[in-house]
Design an enzyme around this catalytic site. Structure first.
Site, short mmCIF file in Angstrom:
data_model
loop_
_atom_site.label_atom_id
_atom_site.label_comp_id
_atom_site.label_asym_id
_atom_site.label_seq_id
_atom_site.Cartn_x
_atom_site.Cartn_y
_atom_site.Cartn_z
N LYS A 11 2.17 12.68 9.81
CA LYS A 11 1.98 13.15 11.05
C LYS A 11 3.08 14.07 11.49
O LYS A 11 3.06 15.18 12.03
CB LYS A 11 1.93 12.08 11.94
CG LYS A 11 0.83 10.96 11.75
CD LYS A 11 0.84 9.84 12.67
CE LYS A 11 0.25 8.50 12.18
NZ LYS A 11 1.63 7.75 11.60
N LYS A 47 14.26 9.67 7.16
CA LYS A 47 14.42 10.08 8.52
C LYS A 47 15.40 10.67 9.31
O LYS A 47 15.29 11.44 10.34
CB LYS A 47 13.80 8.75 9.15
CG LYS A 47 12.30 8.09 9.19
CD LYS A 47 11.23 8.99 9.73
CE LYS A 47 10.11 8.55 9.39
NZ LYS A 47 9.00 9.19 9.94
N LYS A 70 5.05 14.34 1.32
CA LYS A 70 3.85 13.39 1.68
C LYS A 70 3.13 13.94 2.94
O LYS A 70 3.79 14.44 3.81
CB LYS A 70 4.55 12.10 1.73
CG LYS A 70 3.74 11.03 2.17
CD LYS A 70 4.36 9.75 2.74
CE LYS A 70 4.54 9.63 4.16
NZ LYS A 70 4.70 8.46 4.84
#
Ligand code: AQP
Length: 327
Positions: free
Chosen positions: A195, A112, A192
């Site tokens: 969204k 992140k 992966k």
């Protein structure tokens, strides 16, 4: 007495087939066996950049997707995290038993940080503690998750163990359940499906959109020409076939690809057809639920009230144990 289960999805965008095959499809089966609480974990979703004006619609979209996929509010509790303030209250308490070093080593934090270099906030680091609170607040025994969430669940167990050791036995250590689609890659064939990475097939995609996306999706990159034999085991689309195609079709595609009997486009056509067939009933139900928003809102509110009753009991017990209970 059924064992209790908690799982959730953050409303960071429309739900995709990674969320469906990795989590929700499994949830639908599990609601027969466990006492299930399914959360829309909106406090997690604000740890990345977002538009406040869109959040309400995203939350509703998430609830609608749960219901359209088969989560039954008569059998399971569908709740919204921000309507149950005990989640953040417990997270704060758990923060105080969680060494900083445990959080700094979590792989998703590093991911992140690299995805959001402009917004490395404390919430990103603390995300797994809030997730531990989500699970432990309901004394959940099982947690169905995709493979990406396994380090978070391990951390939840460590936090539970540390709390129990310090203040006396309170929380069971939850075990994971992973489904058949535990790790779905995106249309880029590398990352992966996420969204935030714009590499998804969404549950709301029409058959035309599904075809458009699949027709340009990355396959076995070593297969350069139609005449070259391919390797289905390294092809992301073949792993999607395993989720939606019939056994015989999977074998036909496998052999056809290995012998260059079929090209990638033929394989994609079959996949697009089968994927659309799987998703079409969900899309229809989603459209119907968008027409009945009041019912959806009532389900969220009722579920959250129900969840809060359990949450209050746990928090009372926790506050007593840590010496902060004044009645
Ligand atoms: N690609 C995936 N394959 C299998 N399972 C997946 N899940 C998510 N992506 C895949 C599972 O879906 C559940 C909810 O995940 P989430 O949306 O709360 O968080 P996430 O894993 O961070 O999902 P995204 O799409 O990657 O969201 P962003 O981009 O916002 O971070 C979990 O059980 C997860 O394992």
């Amino acid at each position: 007495m059924k064992e209790r289960l908690f799982s959730g999805i953050q409303p960071t965008g429309g739900l995709h087939i990674g969320n469906y095959f990795g989590a929700i499809k499994n949830w639908v089966k599990l609601q027969e066996k466990y006492e299930c609480i399914f959360g829309i974990v909106d406090y997690h979703a604000i740890t990345v950049n977002y538009n406040p004006e869109e959040m309400r619609r995203r939350i509703l979209d998430c609830a609608i997707s749960y219901l359209a996929c088969g989560i039954d509010p008569e059998k399971s509790t569908l709740m919204l995290q921000s309507l149950v303030p005990e989640h953040t209250e417990l997270a704060w308490i758990l923060n105080t038993v969680t060494p900083l070093a445990w959080l700094e080593r979590v792989p998703t934090f590093k991911e992140k940080v690299s995805q959001n270099p402009q917004n490395i906030n404390t919430g990103l680091l603390d995300y797994p503690v809030l997730m531990a609170a989500d699970i432990l607040l309901y004394k959940s025994v099982v947690v169905p998750v995709g493979e990406d969430q396994l380090p978070h669940l391990e951390l939840t167990r460590e936090i539970a163990r540390k709390f129990n050791k310090t203040f006396g036995y309170t929380f069971p250590e939850p075990r994971e359940i992973t489904g058949k689609g535990a790790r779905i890659l995106g249309l880029d064939g590398v990352n992966k499906m996420s969204k935030s990475l714009n590499n998804c097939i969404y549950l709301s995609d029409s058959p035309q959109v599904i075809w458009k996306k699949l027709s340009t999706a990355v396959t076995d990159t070593n297969r350069k020409r139609r005449e070259d034999p391919g390797n289905p085991e390294v092809c992301n689309l073949f792993s999607m076939h395993k989720l939606v195609s019939k056994k015989e079709e999977i074998e036909t595609v496998r052999r056809g690809c290995q012998r260059a009997g079929i090209g990638c486009l033929d394989c994609k056509k079959i996949l697009a057809e089968n994927m659309s067939q799987e998703l079409e009933p969900i899309r229809e139900k989603q459209n119907m639920l968008w027409e009945n928003l009041k019912d959806v809102e009532d389900i969220i509110k009722e579920g959250s009230n129900k969840a809060r009753m359990i949450a209050r009991q746990t928090l009372k017990e926790v506050k007593e144990k840590i010496g902060l209970y004044f009645n």
